[in-house]
Design an enzyme around this catalytic site. Structure first.
Site, PDB file in Angstrom:
ATOM      1  N   GLU A  61       0.842  -1.192   0.000  1.00  0.00           N
ATOM      2  CA  GLU A  61       0.000   0.000   0.000  1.00  0.00           C
ATOM      3  C   GLU A  61       0.882   1.249   0.000  1.00  0.00           C
ATOM      4  O   GLU A  61       2.107   1.168  -0.136  1.00  0.00           O
ATOM      5  CB  GLU A  61      -0.920  -0.021   1.228  1.00  0.00           C
ATOM      6  CG  GLU A  61      -1.859  -1.222   1.265  1.00  0.00           C
ATOM      7  CD  GLU A  61      -2.683  -1.265   2.535  1.00  0.00           C
ATOM      8  OE1 GLU A  61      -2.464  -0.397   3.411  1.00  0.00           O
ATOM      9  OE2 GLU A  61      -3.535  -2.159   2.675  1.00  0.00           O
ATOM     10  N   HIS A  62       0.246   2.419   0.139  1.00  0.00           N
ATOM     11  CA  HIS A  62       0.980   3.670   0.241  1.00  0.00           C
ATOM     12  C   HIS A  62       1.413   3.899   1.686  1.00  0.00           C
ATOM     13  O   HIS A  62       0.731   3.496   2.628  1.00  0.00           O
ATOM     14  CB  HIS A  62       0.115   4.848  -0.215  1.00  0.00           C
ATOM     15  CG  HIS A  62      -0.162   4.860  -1.688  1.00  0.00           C
ATOM     16  ND1 HIS A  62       0.798   5.155  -2.628  1.00  0.00           N
ATOM     17  CD2 HIS A  62      -1.300   4.595  -2.386  1.00  0.00           C
ATOM     18  CE1 HIS A  62       0.274   5.086  -3.841  1.00  0.00           C
ATOM     19  NE2 HIS A  62      -1.001   4.744  -3.719  1.00  0.00           N
ATOM     20  N   ALA A  63       2.557   4.555   1.860  1.00  0.00           N
ATOM     21  CA  ALA A  63       3.021   4.906   3.194  1.00  0.00           C
ATOM     22  C   ALA A  63       2.043   5.890   3.829  1.00  0.00           C
ATOM     23  O   ALA A  63       1.487   6.755   3.139  1.00  0.00           O
ATOM     24  CB  ALA A  63       4.412   5.525   3.124  1.00  0.00           C
TER      25      ALA A  63
END
Length: 645
Positions: A286-288
């Site tokens: 996923e995105h940070a």
């Protein structure tokens, strides 16, 4: 969490459980844990452990299976006083511990804990008057589906509470990342089977063709028409059209193109589809939440970089056909407008568009703005022919001859940095680039993104910005933030320019070694600059890597990776011809169509359907979705359908 009542059987367990924990012998503790879990499984009235806002008390229960990325944390207390549970994930940078639950004395209480990042978890005793005394502290990364127990007992003379707080792992859960290995091995096996079947098919075709040739020659020797052979009989013509001698459809279509670039684009697109479809619900796909670099954070900048490389080839074609300035400018503006319009429409396909609060920007919109700015700047300095090959500085003429273009792009980058770190933002420190919310002990709650969020709110309006930003879950932010906003586009333009510089190397230098050496040199320079600005740290550098802000260090490090990956693909595909780029080259040649279709139909069968919530099933579903669109791209390729804006 909401406090719930338990059955009489479970209440009896709560009263008797502490009697089994007076001994600190580990074998006795494990026996008690087994007995406790057996009683839990037999009880028909189990309910979820929860916290009541009024009573703020927790009682243990394990009604349903744990969710993804969760484990059980059970406290067996033999002390008469209550305890408070305070915890915080290490993913939340500079965040204070949060109150989780109150545990009664002489009880056994179970809580679900998160397993994605390291957790700082503390058990605290609150004395009359409000004084808090830390009883236990744990800093560890819990394993998914793990069963962790802590036994709290009265200390002996001269002992400390911390001595009584050793944590015990009651089970040995499987490694949560194992499904990734299984899926990778399965994909490799499929690829090997495909290659083996392909070679076997070609071999059988070749054997059949040779046998046919032998039969025809025999018939001629037995009195066949020699004139037909000398002039080219039907049999000879058929042999000439054999697969070994006829041109491959694939080579006809791809030969004029740079195969490694198409493969890079297709690989990035397939990775984007995979992470957009959930990536198996693994946190690193996923995105940070704010600072940092996860797998999903690499996809978008690589598209920008590839777009910069492609701009060189586009201008080469336009200049070759002697297009005038009005025609070139119109083409650039029209293409950016189409890309922006498609992105806006895709952003509204989930629901009926409400122009009072519709989101104006997005992925394709940022690509459109970046393309327009970068292309117009590049057009001002583009050269029709390579020159100055005889100068002493000829080995770096791809930079020297374009110093004015470098100056403009560095000025754009400097303007971006000046706004981010110099623009006063009401209610926020000047130069603040944090996530707001819980960060910094909540002192800058509504300052998410600092000047970046402030500029977008002025230009777009808060209702037309992205309402579910990535820091919302971890930092509990409450203001909208658009990761594809206007201010970050300026830094994105610089990344596109680095892609233009990469494409310029392709056009200026024809030797493979010269190209690869320069790619790796640029990767080293950009990587060193990124390490300098970040201090090789996720959060503590001068400019942390941040996709939401599109920070300078983020631009540099993603460009570094892009140079490395493109050079590797170039060597494997275009230099050594070890690999033709399949299957990624097919979506790379129809990227806009595949991207739009994947966004529009991601919830429809046969792309997606309901599966049980575990990593393996979700991972297989994500891989399946990416595979379907790759197969669709191959079908378009076979039909010679190529759609570009």
């Amino acid at each position: 969490m909401v406090h719930t009542q338990r059955s009489s059987l479970f209440a009896l367990l709560l009263l008797t459980a502490p009697l089994f924990s007076h001994t600190q012998d580990e074998d006795h503790q494990r026996q008690y844990i087994r007995w406790y879990n057996e009683q839990l499984s037999r009880s028909s009235s189990n309910v979820n452990t929860s916290l009541d806002a009024n009573s703020q008390s927790v009682k243990p229960t394990r009604e349903a299976e744990l969710e993804i990325d969760q484990a059980w944390f059970t406290v067996n207390s033999s002390v008469s006083f209550g305890l408070e549970v305070w915890a915080q994930s290490y993913a939340c940078h500079k965040c204070d511990l949060m109150f989780i639950a109150h545990l009664h004395g002489l009880s056994t209480s179970s809580l679900p804990v998160n397993c994605t990042h390291k957790t700082d978890l503390r058990l605290v005793r609150v004395h009359p008057g409000g004084h808090q005394e830390q009883v236990c502290r744990f800093q560890r990364t819990f394993r998914e589906n793990g069963d962790y127990w802590v036994f709290i007992d009265f200390p002996g003379p001269g002992e400390d509470y911390l001595i009584q707080c050793e944590i015990l792992e009651a089970n040995d859960p499987p490694v949560a990342e194992l499904p990734i290995l299984y899926v990778l091995l399965g994909l490799v096996a499929l690829a090997l089977c495909y290659v083996a079947a392909k070679y076997a098919y070609r071999y059988l075709r070749r054997v059949a063709a040779n046998r046919q040739d032998s039969m025809e020659v025999t018939s001629v020797r037995d009195g066949g028409d020699v004139m037909n052979m000398s002039h080219g009989s039907g049999t000879i013509k058929e042999t000439d059209t054999d697969e070994a001698s006829k041109p491959d459809v694939e080579s006809q279509v791809i030969k004029p193109r740079l195969r490694s670039l198409d493969t890079f684009r297709g690989l990035t697109l397939v990775l984007m589809i995979f992470v957009n479809y959930g990536g198996g619900r693994y946190w690193f796909f996923e995105h940070a939440p704010w600072n940092g670099l996860y797998v999903a954070d690499l996809v978008f900048p690589w598209f920008v970089f590839i777009m910069g490389v492609s701009i060189n080839f586009s201008f080469k074609s336009m200049l070759k056909h002697s297009w005038g300035a009005p025609r070139v400018t119109w083409r650039l503006v029209w293409r950016a407008a189409k890309l922006f319009a498609i992105g806006f429409m895709l952003g509204t396909h989930h629901y009926q568009a409400d122009f009072r609060k519709v989101r104006l920007l997005g992925v394709l919109q940022r690509l459109a703005l970046t393309y327009l700015i970068s292309s117009l700047v590049h057009y001002c300095f583009v050269r029709k022919f390579d020159s100055h090959q005889d100068r002493k500085w000829a080995p770096v003429r791809d930079v020297i001859l374009y110093l004015p273009e470098w100056g403009v792009n560095l000025a754009i980058l400097a303007f971006h940095l000046g706004i981010v770190y110099g623009l006063p933002v009401p209610g926020c420190p000047t130069g603040y680039v944090g996530p707001g919310g819980l960060s910094d002990s909540g002192r800058h709650w509504n300052c998410t993104g600092g000047a970046t969020q402030y500029v977008d709110s002025l230009l777009l309006g808060s209702r037309h910005m992205y309402q579910w930003p990535t820091p919302q879950a971890v930092y509990q932010t409450s203001v909208p933030f658009d990761p594809e906003g206007f201010l970050g586009t300026l830094s994105c333009v610089f990344l596109c320019f680095l892609g233009i510089q990469c494409g310029r190397i392709f056009q200026t230098f024809q030797d493979h070694k010269q190209r690869v050496v320069r790619f790796l040199a640029w990767a080293a320079i950009l990587g060193a600059l990124a390490a300098f600005f970040t201090k090789c740290s996720q959060n503590d550098g001068w400019i942390p890597p941040n996709k939401n802000l599109w920070s300078l260090s983020y631009t540099l490090v993603t460009a570094c990776f892009a140079f490395i990956l493109l050079s590797a693909l170039y060597v494997l595909i275009d230099v050594l011809s070890i690999w033709k780029g399949q299957p990624f080259i097919y979506p790379g040649m129809n990227s806009i169509v595949i991207y739009c279709c994947s966004e529009m139909f991601y919830k429809q069968f046969p792309i997606s359907w309901v599966v049980s919530e575990n990593h393996l099933n979700l991972l297989l579903l994500s891989v399946w979705g990416a595979a379907v669109w790759t197969a669709f791209a191959y079908w378009l390729f076979r039909k010679k359908i190529f759609i570009a804006l």
